[in-house]
Design a protein around this motif. Structure first.
Motif, PDB file in Angstrom:
ATOM      1  N   ALA A 105       0.802  -1.226   0.000  1.00 20.13           N
ATOM      2  CA  ALA A 105       0.000   0.000   0.000  1.00 20.13           C
ATOM      3  C   ALA A 105       0.836   1.277   0.000  1.00 20.13           C
ATOM      4  O   ALA A 105       0.280   2.374  -0.006  1.00 20.13           O
ATOM      5  CB  ALA A 105      -0.955   0.000   1.192  1.00 20.13           C
ATOM      6  N   GLY A 106       2.166   1.183   0.028  1.00 21.66           N
ATOM      7  CA  GLY A 106       2.943   2.418   0.059  1.00 21.66           C
ATOM      8  C   GLY A 106       4.426   2.185   0.241  1.00 21.66           C
ATOM      9  O   GLY A 106       4.914   1.061   0.173  1.00 21.66           O
ATOM     10  N   HIS A 107       5.140   3.280   0.479  1.00 26.84           N
ATOM     11  CA  HIS A 107       6.579   3.181   0.751  1.00 26.84           C
ATOM     12  C   HIS A 107       7.041   4.437   1.491  1.00 26.84           C
ATOM     13  O   HIS A 107       6.373   5.470   1.449  1.00 26.84           O
ATOM     14  CB  HIS A 107       7.389   3.006  -0.543  1.00 26.84           C
ATOM     15  N   LEU A 108       8.153   4.307   2.184  1.00 21.11           N
ATOM     16  CA  LEU A 108       8.811   5.417   2.865  1.00 21.11           C
ATOM     17  C   LEU A 108      10.304   5.270   2.652  1.00 21.11           C
ATOM     18  O   LEU A 108      10.794   4.155   2.455  1.00 21.11           O
ATOM     19  CB  LEU A 108       8.543   5.374   4.380  1.00 21.11           C
ATOM     20  N   ASP A 113      11.846   9.329   6.740  1.00 25.61           N
ATOM     21  CA  ASP A 113      11.598  10.624   6.099  1.00 25.61           C
ATOM     22  C   ASP A 113      10.098  10.634   5.793  1.00 25.61           C
ATOM     23  O   ASP A 113       9.562   9.636   5.335  1.00 25.61           O
ATOM     24  CB  ASP A 113      12.386  10.728   4.789  1.00 25.61           C
ATOM     25  N   GLY A 114       9.431  11.721   6.026  1.00 22.67           N
ATOM     26  CA  GLY A 114       7.996  11.752   5.727  1.00 22.67           C
ATOM     27  C   GLY A 114       7.183  11.301   6.930  1.00 22.67           C
ATOM     28  O   GLY A 114       7.701  11.152   8.033  1.00 22.67           O
ATOM     29  N   VAL A 135       0.271  -0.779   6.588  1.00 17.27           N
ATOM     30  CA  VAL A 135       0.910  -2.098   6.536  1.00 17.27           C
ATOM     31  C   VAL A 135       0.021  -3.100   7.276  1.00 17.27           C
ATOM     32  O   VAL A 135      -0.407  -2.838   8.397  1.00 17.27           O
ATOM     33  CB  VAL A 135       2.308  -2.082   7.189  1.00 17.27           C
ATOM     34  N   ARG A 136      -0.245  -4.217   6.648  1.00 14.32           N
ATOM     35  CA  ARG A 136      -1.026  -5.284   7.267  1.00 14.32           C
ATOM     36  C   ARG A 136      -0.092  -6.426   7.648  1.00 14.32           C
ATOM     37  O   ARG A 136       0.848  -6.721   6.917  1.00 14.32           O
ATOM     38  CB  ARG A 136      -2.105  -5.813   6.306  1.00 14.32           C
ATOM     39  N   SER A 137      -0.403  -7.087   8.757  1.00  8.74           N
ATOM     40  CA  SER A 137       0.400  -8.230   9.168  1.00  8.74           C
ATOM     41  C   SER A 137       0.423  -9.245   8.026  1.00  8.74           C
ATOM     42  O   SER A 137      -0.616  -9.553   7.441  1.00  8.74           O
ATOM     43  CB  SER A 137      -0.221  -8.835  10.421  1.00  8.74           C
TER      44      SER A 137
END
Length: 131
Positions: free
Chosen positions: A16-19, A109-110, A118-120
């Motif tokens: 679902a995303g990134h950092l 960052d962010g 994040v899901r298990s």
């Protein structure tokens, strides 16, 4: 070549995303960088995401149990990267209290609250970001 004080960026991605995170030059960071890229299965514990790295390091003298949201920490008891973004089941109030003292490696960052997506069981990938 003097690498003291040098910082490294890593990218942490999930469905679902990134950092990205900026890591300080510590023994733990160096050990983690040698293992990258890595993919692991995410676990969640309250408002913390953690996952196995396959890296084993010893606890550093400045390891901390209570950290700021968005801290990149290494949980030596579980060979895991711990990414707290809010209270855990053992927090007092709004603090980020880790399961045990962890090596502090740097900061996300962010917005660390992105980790709430994040899901298990999600696959998490960690890779170095070329400077």
């Amino acid at each position: 070549m003097d690498t003291q004080g040098q910082q490294t960026q890593i990218r942490i991605s999930w469905p679902a995303g990134h950092l990205t995170a900026t890591l300080d030059d510590t023994a733990t960071t160096q050990a983690l960088l040698k293992a990258l890229p890595l993919t692991a299965s995410a676990n969640t514990w309250g408002e913390e995401v953690y996952f196995d790295t396959g890296v084993s390091v010893s606890r550093e003298t400045d390891a901390r149990q209570v950290v700021e949201p968005g801290t990149v920490a290494f949980w030596t008891d579980g060979d895991a990267l711990a990414l707290p973004y809010g209270p855990t089941p053992i927090s007092r109030g709004d603090e980020c209290r880790l399961a045990s003292p962890c090596n502090v490696m740097g900061r996300l960052d962010g917005d660390p609250r992105l980790l709430a997506t994040v899901r298990s069981g999600d696959p998490i990938r960690v890779e170095a970001v070329d400077a």
